[in-house]
Design an enzyme around this catalytic site. Sequence first.
Site, PDB file in Angstrom:
ATOM      1  CE  LYS B  39     -35.927  40.120 -26.791  1.00  0.00           C
ATOM      2  NZ  LYS B  39     -37.291  39.742 -27.181  1.00  0.00           N
ATOM      3  CB  SER B 114     -36.931  36.105 -28.520  1.00  0.00           C
ATOM      4  OG  SER B 114     -37.605  37.347 -28.456  1.00  0.00           O
ATOM      5  CB  SER B 138     -40.566  37.483 -27.354  1.00  0.00           C
ATOM      6  OG  SER B 138     -40.323  36.732 -28.515  1.00  0.00           O
TER       7      SER B 138
END
Lengths: 452, 441, 90
Positions: B39, B114, B138
């Site tokens: 990420k 996210s 997330s």
Amino acid sequence: MKIGLEIHVQLPTRSKMFCACPTDGVTPNSAICPTCLGMPGARPSLNRAALEMGLRLAKLYDCKIPERTWFSRKTYFYPDLAKHFQVTQYDNPVGEYGVFDFRGKPIRIRRVHLEEDPGRIKRVGRQGEEMSLVDYNRSGIPLVEIVTEPDLSNPAEARQFLSDMLTEIRHTIGLSDENEQSVRVDCNISVGIERVEVKNVTGLRNMERALKYELVRQTKMLRSKKPIVRETRRFDEERKVTLPARKKEFEEDYGYIGEPDLGVYNIRALAESLDEKESPLARAKRLCEEYGMAEGTSRQLINTSMGLCDLFEEMAAAAGTKASLYLVTDVISSNWSKIKDLLDEDMRAEIIEVARLYSDASVNDIEARRRLRALFSEDEVAETGSAVRGDPKLLEDAVEKAVTANPGIFEDYAKNDRAANRLIGDVINSTKGAFSSQEIVLKVKERLERDL
Amino acid sequence: MSSALSISKIRELNEEYGMFYSIGDGKGLDGSRFHFSAKDNLTTKDHPTTAGSKILSNYRPPFDAAAVERLREAGGVLLGKTSMDEFGFGTFSVNSAFEVPRNPYDRDRSCGGSSGGAACAAALIDGHLALGVSTGGSISCPAAFCGVFGFTPTYGRVSRYGLLDYGNSLDKIGMLAADCATIAELFPLIAGADERDPTSCGHPPMGECRIPASIGIPSESIKGLPPGIRKSFDEAVTKLKDDMGIEVRTLEMPMFRYAQPAYYIIATSEASTNLARYGGMRYGARGKDLGLHFDRYFTSVRSENFGAEAKRRILLGTFTRMVGLRDRYYLRALQVRQAVIEEYRRAFKDVDAVLTPTMPFIAPRFNEVAGMSALEIYLADHLTIPPNLSGMPHLNIPCGYVEGMPVGMQLVADHWDEGCLLQAGMEWGKLFERIRPEAMI
Amino acid sequence: MDKETVRRVAMLARLELSEEEIESFTKDLGEILEHFSMLDELQDLDDYGFNPVEVIDVLRDDEPHQEIPAEELLRDMDTYEDYVRGPRLS
């Protein structure tokens, strides 16, 4: 007048508070890492030595030490503050509610807490449009902040207090004199009711000056019935005046929250496990009581070094107080800077042996001093003089020789009897320790009086 | 294992799905032990690291995040950095200054957030392991919307060194993959103490693990679910009972409803301090004129480069820790967290794990997301927040499809007991038939 | 929540907001805080920690050590004679 101090001292650790960067970086921005630059993704990790030093100080002031301590984030924006928050202590600092015995007057210590220093700013450019250049070597250096209650009553007392305090701190955490110069103080002064804060004053002398200036300024204001406003001021070191700090656009709200990257520390147990060294002032007091020393003498000893006090106590145990104190306050303390580097076990034993000989009158004071000097000074000859000890004829001859070598000595002596010292010095040198200084003084004075 | 995979294929795929913000050169991919992505809030020396924010445009960190470093050392090849909501602030991965990832099952729908890019990559690239980060859900949320396993370990299990912080007491680095076995195999590589992150030190190691013998379902979690999700969840529960022999009970967890405000207060309080450092001096976006007064300078850089959701959360977090409000919001929230942890502990005396649906709806269309208010979006996380707030490990398990879109259930275990989740996930994988997205490579 | 408060909070956070932003944030934050007010129902809680799991006594020895060369850290910064340039102070 009421004065309270917030004293910031850099702790003499080898690495920074929350990262392993060295604390002795010289070239700007050489001792830096992602953590002390506040780079995203880097984290703090607490230096054990910094925590222990904080606890030693909390113990020194007999503070209440909580079971657990932790750190908090104090958020404000300034170019020298890498993360735009400072990791400091808000609730549960390492110590609270302590007291410092200032020459018999208790000064209350509100709290002792640890925090990180911001970077150092260099201002460049014209006044009023200064740009900032930042050196992050200082960013993350551990600081202890000691906050007193407003228990001090005048600038001289505040200075003396801070000086005593620094003596203790220096000893407790091994601070060098050099670090001591960098002590930063926020002073709270109220002559009337309203309190004025003078921020960030560096060193003892500036602090006293800033306080005196405020004393005069606030007294004048009161006399002329002008209101004293509660405000923050700064001290201009060059002009030696305090000035209102620049008004901020608005008041900061630090919005303290717990620092979640560090966790908590069980400090009461840790504090208890730290060995307790006698503090310098406690020692001075004990030296007076135990050895009948004058207060000035004991302070002279602790101010020179704790090592000197140790040596004295060892000598006193072997050779008695009187002889040891004479040698320590005389030849040893004046040569301490040389001795301290040479003081190994052998040297200690030899010094104690000289003290013992002097104590039982096997050697006189001059010989004792000469032998001590021979131990740590290269230009002193180690061998004893060739003179036969105690032959009164030799002393008379030496005095006569000195009189001949100093024409006009009688006139000088008539004007001022201190002139005798010239002869005394010569005789001491020529007799090489065969006679004690008392004997020489007596003989010289006798001789001078006779022919006056 | 990855011989058929090539960087050019990934680039093509990325044109359609936008899961990567940055793609590497694929060096060492042929014959590598495994491939993974990180990420974009995990630092990487060889890729820019932006956390989806303009304020970090082109930022190149001087070090690799611990998790990335450990996977590389174990022979993994980093394919690229996955797109995300700015600093993790979002539920649909639309709050990004850069790429918005598209759902593998319907490009008009969100991947969730996210870690949206991570879930998308895990769903579309065969055998891929995606490193994700969860603060309030997330990992679970996008894993549910994209139909993959999403594993969030106990807080402190994985070093956060090199993670761009959202909420330091909530952030957890985890893994997403289509096959739970991939996670079970590779997760131990990144777990364990790292002296660069004190919160990762001093914890028990991952122990022996068995499938949970009993599971509790909080009645609060299934109230008001849309019928499709409810049906899918109920069928999964039946399977757990009948096919896996797990005992299932109903629980009351009344503190759950307070978890959400507590979470947003703690997360934004911490975030607003973490984001204070971005001011155009040391990294990321710069201001035009250093001749400005520092307050003006910092203000201009921050106002121009933070997105709307980042601003909203900075404001909220600054407010909740202000003098006079701190006790009512920030401190109260910390107390609520403690109470939620205790509620979980009580539950774990009776059952080995707690089960809930993961999200209360399927992946929404982008136009539906655009119509949601800030509060509605915050409320969408209400099932993923309790375990996240309390640092409990949890796993999104794909459990069905509604209107062709994946549905997930979330299994939560006690602190340090994540092993049982991975065991359950692997066992479930044998029973559950995944519908592979058409675009899969 | 009112616009004045939003303005003050924005100033504390060093954010400059347009009139529209102030308008919409006032509304959003008002709704969110209204929702948060449910916490006022909980009065008798006292225990809390800063982490969800215990992190106790993690300390580092006082050993200086630098891993990344300073030049590399300063690489993308705006520097002048080794100093990092910052904005105006007054």
